[in-house]
Design a protein around this motif. Structure first.
Motif, PDB file in Angstrom:
ATOM      1  N   ALA A 116     -13.220 -22.587   9.979  1.00 35.41           N
ATOM      2  CA  ALA A 116     -13.081 -21.233  10.528  1.00 35.41           C
ATOM      3  C   ALA A 116     -13.475 -20.239   9.453  1.00 35.41           C
ATOM      4  O   ALA A 116     -13.523 -20.564   8.264  1.00 35.41           O
ATOM      5  CB  ALA A 116     -11.639 -20.963  10.969  1.00 35.41           C
ATOM      6  N   ASP A 117     -13.794 -19.017   9.879  1.00 36.54           N
ATOM      7  CA  ASP A 117     -13.976 -17.925   8.923  1.00 36.54           C
ATOM      8  C   ASP A 117     -12.658 -17.682   8.208  1.00 36.54           C
ATOM      9  O   ASP A 117     -11.573 -17.733   8.817  1.00 36.54           O
ATOM     10  CB  ASP A 117     -14.390 -16.638   9.639  1.00 36.54           C
ATOM     11  N   VAL A 118     -12.736 -17.360   6.932  1.00 39.64           N
ATOM     12  CA  VAL A 118     -11.519 -17.119   6.155  1.00 39.64           C
ATOM     13  C   VAL A 118     -11.818 -16.073   5.087  1.00 39.64           C
ATOM     14  O   VAL A 118     -12.939 -15.973   4.586  1.00 39.64           O
ATOM     15  CB  VAL A 118     -11.004 -18.437   5.522  1.00 39.64           C
ATOM     16  N   ALA A 119     -10.831 -15.238   4.780  1.00 44.11           N
ATOM     17  CA  ALA A 119     -10.978 -14.235   3.729  1.00 44.11           C
ATOM     18  C   ALA A 119      -9.677 -14.152   2.946  1.00 44.11           C
ATOM     19  O   ALA A 119      -8.579 -14.277   3.506  1.00 44.11           O
ATOM     20  CB  ALA A 119     -11.316 -12.863   4.324  1.00 44.11           C
ATOM     21  N   VAL A 120      -9.832 -13.927   1.649  1.00 44.32           N
ATOM     22  CA  VAL A 120      -8.696 -13.682   0.767  1.00 44.32           C
ATOM     23  C   VAL A 120      -8.770 -12.212   0.377  1.00 44.32           C
ATOM     24  O   VAL A 120      -9.787 -11.754  -0.154  1.00 44.32           O
ATOM     25  CB  VAL A 120      -8.753 -14.566  -0.493  1.00 44.32           C
ATOM     26  N   VAL A 121      -7.717 -11.463   0.660  1.00 40.43           N
ATOM     27  CA  VAL A 121      -7.740 -10.021   0.425  1.00 40.43           C
ATOM     28  C   VAL A 121      -6.494  -9.601  -0.348  1.00 40.43           C
ATOM     29  O   VAL A 121      -5.503 -10.337  -0.449  1.00 40.43           O
ATOM     30  CB  VAL A 121      -7.843  -9.213   1.748  1.00 40.43           C
ATOM     31  N   GLU A 122      -6.582  -8.399  -0.867  1.00 48.33           N
ATOM     32  CA  GLU A 122      -5.469  -7.780  -1.576  1.00 48.33           C
ATOM     33  C   GLU A 122      -4.218  -7.743  -0.716  1.00 48.33           C
ATOM     34  O   GLU A 122      -4.276  -7.442   0.481  1.00 48.33           O
ATOM     35  CB  GLU A 122      -5.898  -6.350  -1.943  1.00 48.33           C
ATOM     36  N   ASP A 123      -3.091  -8.036  -1.334  1.00 53.32           N
ATOM     37  CA  ASP A 123      -1.803  -7.889  -0.665  1.00 53.32           C
ATOM     38  C   ASP A 123      -1.260  -6.496  -0.964  1.00 53.32           C
ATOM     39  O   ASP A 123      -0.847  -6.208  -2.088  1.00 53.32           O
ATOM     40  CB  ASP A 123      -0.822  -8.959  -1.161  1.00 53.32           C
ATOM     41  N   VAL A 124      -1.315  -5.626   0.033  1.00 52.89           N
ATOM     42  CA  VAL A 124      -0.767  -4.268  -0.111  1.00 52.89           C
ATOM     43  C   VAL A 124       0.715  -4.369   0.235  1.00 52.89           C
ATOM     44  O   VAL A 124       1.094  -4.432   1.401  1.00 52.89           O
ATOM     45  CB  VAL A 124      -1.490  -3.270   0.821  1.00 52.89           C
ATOM     46  N   ALA A 125       1.546  -4.381  -0.784  1.00 52.98           N
ATOM     47  CA  ALA A 125       2.934  -4.822  -0.615  1.00 52.98           C
ATOM     48  C   ALA A 125       3.899  -3.694  -0.269  1.00 52.98           C
ATOM     49  O   ALA A 125       5.102  -3.911  -0.274  1.00 52.98           O
ATOM     50  CB  ALA A 125       3.392  -5.539  -1.881  1.00 52.98           C
ATOM     51  N   GLY A 126       3.408  -2.512   0.030  1.00 49.08           N
ATOM     52  CA  GLY A 126       4.310  -1.391   0.277  1.00 49.08           C
ATOM     53  C   GLY A 126       4.874  -1.314   1.670  1.00 49.08           C
ATOM     54  O   GLY A 126       5.666  -0.421   1.969  1.00 49.08           O
ATOM     55  N   GLY A 127       4.480  -2.224   2.567  1.00 49.55           N
ATOM     56  CA  GLY A 127       4.983  -2.193   3.932  1.00 49.55           C
ATOM     57  C   GLY A 127       4.144  -1.314   4.828  1.00 49.55           C
ATOM     58  O   GLY A 127       3.172  -0.670   4.407  1.00 49.55           O
ATOM     59  N   THR A 128       4.524  -1.248   6.102  1.00 56.59           N
ATOM     60  CA  THR A 128       3.768  -0.489   7.086  1.00 56.59           C
ATOM     61  C   THR A 128       4.238   0.962   7.151  1.00 56.59           C
ATOM     62  O   THR A 128       5.386   1.272   6.823  1.00 56.59           O
ATOM     63  CB  THR A 128       3.903  -1.103   8.491  1.00 56.59           C
ATOM     64  N   GLY A 233      -2.429   2.162  15.306  1.00 56.46           N
ATOM     65  CA  GLY A 233      -1.028   2.516  15.379  1.00 56.46           C
ATOM     66  C   GLY A 233      -0.411   2.480  13.994  1.00 56.46           C
ATOM     67  O   GLY A 233      -1.046   2.036  13.031  1.00 56.46           O
ATOM     68  N   PRO A 234       0.832   2.925  13.848  1.00 53.59           N
ATOM     69  CA  PRO A 234       1.471   2.919  12.528  1.00 53.59           C
ATOM     70  C   PRO A 234       1.704   1.521  11.985  1.00 53.59           C
ATOM     71  O   PRO A 234       1.950   1.364  10.784  1.00 53.59           O
ATOM     72  CB  PRO A 234       2.791   3.664  12.777  1.00 53.59           C
ATOM     73  N   ASP A 235       1.629   0.496  12.842  1.00 52.40           N
ATOM     74  CA  ASP A 235       1.728  -0.879  12.364  1.00 52.40           C
ATOM     75  C   ASP A 235       0.412  -1.379  11.780  1.00 52.40           C
ATOM     76  O   ASP A 235       0.381  -2.440  11.137  1.00 52.40           O
ATOM     77  CB  ASP A 235       2.184  -1.801  13.495  1.00 52.40           C
ATOM     78  N   HIS A 236      -0.664  -0.655  11.998  1.00 53.87           N
ATOM     79  CA  HIS A 236      -1.965  -1.015  11.431  1.00 53.87           C
ATOM     80  C   HIS A 236      -2.322  -0.144  10.229  1.00 53.87           C
ATOM     81  O   HIS A 236      -3.490  -0.039   9.848  1.00 53.87           O
ATOM     82  CB  HIS A 236      -3.058  -0.917  12.502  1.00 53.87           C
ATOM     83  N   VAL A 237      -1.304   0.495   9.669  1.00 51.46           N
ATOM     84  CA  VAL A 237      -1.455   1.282   8.447  1.00 51.46           C
ATOM     85  C   VAL A 237      -0.412   0.791   7.456  1.00 51.46           C
ATOM     86  O   VAL A 237       0.791   0.841   7.732  1.00 51.46           O
ATOM     87  CB  VAL A 237      -1.246   2.792   8.703  1.00 51.46           C
ATOM     88  N   LEU A 238      -0.870   0.289   6.319  1.00 57.72           N
ATOM     89  CA  LEU A 238       0.030  -0.046   5.221  1.00 57.72           C
ATOM     90  C   LEU A 238       0.092   1.146   4.273  1.00 57.72           C
ATOM     91  O   LEU A 238      -0.775   2.020   4.294  1.00 57.72           O
ATOM     92  CB  LEU A 238      -0.465  -1.293   4.485  1.00 57.72           C
ATOM     93  N   VAL A 239       1.092   1.174   3.449  1.00 54.12           N
ATOM     94  CA  VAL A 239       1.231   2.230   2.445  1.00 54.12           C
ATOM     95  C   VAL A 239       1.353   1.553   1.084  1.00 54.12           C
ATOM     96  O   VAL A 239       2.260   0.739   0.872  1.00 54.12           O
ATOM     97  CB  VAL A 239       2.458   3.120   2.716  1.00 54.12           C
ATOM     98  N   ASP A 240       0.414   1.846   0.179  1.00 53.51           N
ATOM     99  CA  ASP A 240       0.412   1.155  -1.110  1.00 53.51           C
ATOM    100  C   ASP A 240       1.434   1.761  -2.070  1.00 53.51           C
ATOM    101  O   ASP A 240       2.167   2.696  -1.725  1.00 53.51           O
ATOM    102  CB  ASP A 240      -0.994   1.107  -1.705  1.00 53.51           C
ATOM    103  N   ALA A 241       1.472   1.229  -3.288  1.00 55.84           N
ATOM    104  CA  ALA A 241       2.492   1.633  -4.255  1.00 55.84           C
ATOM    105  C   ALA A 241       2.391   3.103  -4.624  1.00 55.84           C
ATOM    106  O   ALA A 241       3.393   3.728  -4.993  1.00 55.84           O
ATOM    107  CB  ALA A 241       2.385   0.767  -5.510  1.00 55.84           C
ATOM    108  N   SER A 242       1.195   3.671  -4.514  1.00 55.14           N
ATOM    109  CA  SER A 242       1.013   5.089  -4.841  1.00 55.14           C
ATOM    110  C   SER A 242       1.250   5.990  -3.635  1.00 55.14           C
ATOM    111  O   SER A 242       1.083   7.209  -3.736  1.00 55.14           O
ATOM    112  CB  SER A 242      -0.394   5.314  -5.398  1.00 55.14           C
ATOM    113  N   GLY A 243       1.616   5.410  -2.497  1.00 56.66           N
ATOM    114  CA  GLY A 243       1.868   6.188  -1.292  1.00 56.66           C
ATOM    115  C   GLY A 243       0.651   6.434  -0.437  1.00 56.66           C
ATOM    116  O   GLY A 243       0.722   7.180   0.540  1.00 56.66           O
ATOM    117  N   ARG A 244      -0.467   5.795  -0.777  1.00 60.80           N
ATOM    118  CA  ARG A 244      -1.707   6.022  -0.031  1.00 60.80           C
ATOM    119  C   ARG A 244      -1.792   5.097   1.173  1.00 60.80           C
ATOM    120  O   ARG A 244      -1.513   3.896   1.072  1.00 60.80           O
ATOM    121  CB  ARG A 244      -2.908   5.788  -0.942  1.00 60.80           C
ATOM    122  N   PRO A 245      -2.183   5.602   2.352  1.00 63.12           N
ATOM    123  CA  PRO A 245      -2.324   4.732   3.525  1.00 63.12           C
ATOM    124  C   PRO A 245      -3.521   3.800   3.389  1.00 63.12           C
ATOM    125  O   PRO A 245      -4.560   4.171   2.822  1.00 63.12           O
ATOM    126  CB  PRO A 245      -2.506   5.715   4.681  1.00 63.12           C
TER     127      PRO A 245
END
Length: 333
Positions: A116-128, A233-245
């Motif tokens: 299958a297609d697969v990608a490894v991406v950054e883990d934006v750990a700040g939550g949604t 939707g707001p579930d498709h927006v993460l917020v990073d450690a600096s507060g950026r969406p």
């Protein structure tokens, strides 16, 4: 959140993770994240010098819970957007615009090591952003303001052609003759489908059909389209450690009427939509697209329940709520 074993994700994928992060990265845990209906989303945690955790996207057939996609027109703007090609096309486009998206650490569609297609991406750990709106309104308000600025940048990108970014990049032409005609056709299909599954929609199928035709008849022609996420939707927006969406689930990125985006934003953000609203939107399109979106949010979840999607109560609730809202859009006779 369910904990998976290394063999549950697949040893070849975990080897790809090690290639992305270096041989010093040692996997210590794999968590399957909830929410994906077209791809598997996993957090791979480990120790090593480069990263504590990453996200793995797996577009395996077994991870796609949507039925009936075989034989669909892949160039249709509303065709299921799944796979590495649309993801990478969207990621590149948004990154060039300065719109924050997860960094891609490694991508593989060779199918030589994993089927299958697969990608490894950054883990934006700040939550949604959805969670942040409930727990930290002040921080969420700042992120909303920056999200509004990101959307302004996207919506100001114009194209005479509409369609998904990956489709247009490879020189193909999207189906249909106009955005509003595509929306009408899809809404009529959704209405017919929902009428068979939702009794309230079935009993009002005729007036809903007539109302869709009435709304479409007064939409003026348009020759320029903006860049939209399509399902933001707001579930498709993460917020990073600096507060950026940070935008995720971006495979459906396309040029289309921005009113389609704003209708979805209005439904998903509710009271917070005020921060994202903009003047100059076409009211005729908004009216048509709102009813079409409501019908889509009845038919779509009910189709999903035809398969083995695990979070069934939530999907059923979405369908029932939007059936009521669709009926409320009928004019009083």
């Amino acid at each position: 959140m369910a904990i998976a074993t290394e063999s549950g994700l697949g040893a070849p994928v975990l080897q790809i993770v090690r290639e992305a992060l270096g041989s010093g990265f040692r996997v210590v845990a794999v968590d399957r994240l909830r929410g994906g209906s077209k791809k598997g989303v996993y957090r791979v945690r480990g120790d090593g010098s480069r990263a504590v955790s990453v996200i793995v996207y797996s577009w395996a057939e077994s991870e796609n819970f949507w039925p009936g996609s075989e034989g669909a027109d892949a160039a249709h703007p509303f065709a299921p957007a799944s796979g590495l090609a649309p993801f990478l096309a969207a990621q590149r486009r948004l990154d060039r615009l300065g719109v924050r998206v997860p960094e891609v650490l490694l991508a593989d569609d060779s199918r030589r090591r994993y089927p299958a297609d697969v990608a490894v991406v950054e883990d934006v750990a700040g939550g949604t952003l959805e969670a942040l709106l409930a727990t930290d309104p002040a921080r969420a308000a700042a992120a909303l303001g920056e999200l509004a600025a990101m959307l302004d940048v996207m919506h100001r990108q114009h194209s005479r052609r509409y369609g998904r970014v990956d489709v247009l990049e490879r020189g193909d032409r999207a189906s249909g003759v106009s955005c509003e005609q595509l929306v009408l056709e899809r809404a009529l299909e959704d209405l017919a489908d929902a009428a068979e599954r939702a009794p309230g929609i079935g009993s009002a199928a005729s007036p809903l059909h007539d109302r869709l035709q009435e709304l479409a008849a007064v939409v003026p022609p348009r020759t320029s389209h903006g860049l939209i996420h399509g399902e933001l939707g707001p579930d498709h927006v993460l917020v990073d450690a600096s507060g950026r969406p940070v935008l995720i689930d971006i495979e459906g990125l396309m040029f289309f009427d921005v009113e389609w985006e704003h209708v979805f934003l209005q439904l998903r953000f509710g009271e917070q939509y005020t921060a994202l609203s903009r003047p100059g939107l076409d009211p005729a399109r908004l009216d048509l697209y709102m009813l079409a979106m409501r019908l889509s949010l009845v038919a779509g979840p009910l189709r999903l329940l035809d398969g083995d999607f695990p979070h069934r109560a939530a999907m059923r609730g979405i369908a029932e709520h939007n059936a009521k809202e669709a009926l409320a859009l009928l004019p009083s006779r």
